[in-house]
Design an enzyme around this catalytic site. Structure first.
Site, mmCIF file in Angstrom:
data_model
loop_
_atom_site.group_PDB
_atom_site.id
_atom_site.type_symbol
_atom_site.label_atom_id
_atom_site.label_comp_id
_atom_site.label_asym_id
_atom_site.label_seq_id
_atom_site.Cartn_x
_atom_site.Cartn_y
_atom_site.Cartn_z
ATOM 1 N N ASN A 143 -0.502 -0.517 14.962
ATOM 2 C CA ASN A 143 -1.634 0.325 15.350
ATOM 3 C C ASN A 143 -1.162 1.775 15.433
ATOM 4 O O ASN A 143 0.032 2.047 15.390
ATOM 5 C CB ASN A 143 -2.210 -0.152 16.691
ATOM 6 N N HIS A 161 -11.986 0.753 12.885
ATOM 7 C CA HIS A 161 -10.624 1.268 12.984
ATOM 8 C C HIS A 161 -9.838 0.768 11.780
ATOM 9 O O HIS A 161 -10.134 -0.304 11.238
ATOM 10 C CB HIS A 161 -10.000 0.769 14.286
#
Length: 174
Positions: free
Chosen positions: A142, A122
């Protein structure tokens, strides 16, 4: 991504159905976030459409006119002080890291991988750092909506290369 931004450029883009920006293609939202409506099932893999290199109908600028370019792209060394210096000088940096099962269950606090198998990778934005009760951490934005973690942010332990986050840091000059 930074290198692509510097060499190829990117258009303004924007959220799904947002007006006043160039969106060559759209991805509809999925799932349910907070009090928003249910948008349908989220799938692990979504096929990326071929970029049309045109803005949507009704947008006043041509695709090429809407492009913005970065000045340079670079990778930072696996060194906490170097990463901190770069954030202080140039702003947030992008970090890639290995995702484990326990990360999906993060709610709050300082994340340190403790259990579960690897599920993938990620990329996130490191925006700062701090200490809580003597434990150093990175402050990270995020992309999983503001109903995840600490309103879309999380803190990851700093200085031990947790999930390899300190060895995969990239930045650029806009």
């Amino acid at each position: 991504a930074w290198q692509y931004f510097a060499l190829e450029g990117v258009v303004t883009g924007g959220n799904y159905r947002k007006q006043g920006c160039c969106r060559p293609y759209e991805f509809p939202p999925c799932g349910r976030h907070g009090k928003e409506p249910y948008y349908g099932e989220c799938y692990d893999t979504a096929k990326t459409p071929k970029c049309q290199k045109t803005c949507q109908r009704g947008y006043l600028k041509a695709y090429k006119e809407d492009k913005h370019f970065g000045k340079s792209a670079y990778r930072l060394p696996n060194n906490v002080k170097a990463i901190q210096r770069d954030i202080m000088k140039n702003g947030p940096v992008v970090a890639g890291f290995i995702v484990y099962e326990d990360f999906a269950h993060y709610k709050s606090g300082i994340y340190k991988h403790t259990a579960g198998r690897m599920t993938g990778g990620h990329a996130v934005k490191i925006i700062g750092w701090g200490k809580e009760k003597g434990t150093p951490y990175w402050l990270i934005a995020n992309s999983w909506h503001d109903d995840w973690g600490e309103k879309g942010f999380y803190r990851m332990i700093r200085g031990i290369n947790n999930c390899r986050i300190e060895e995969m840091v990239f930045a650029g000059i806009v």
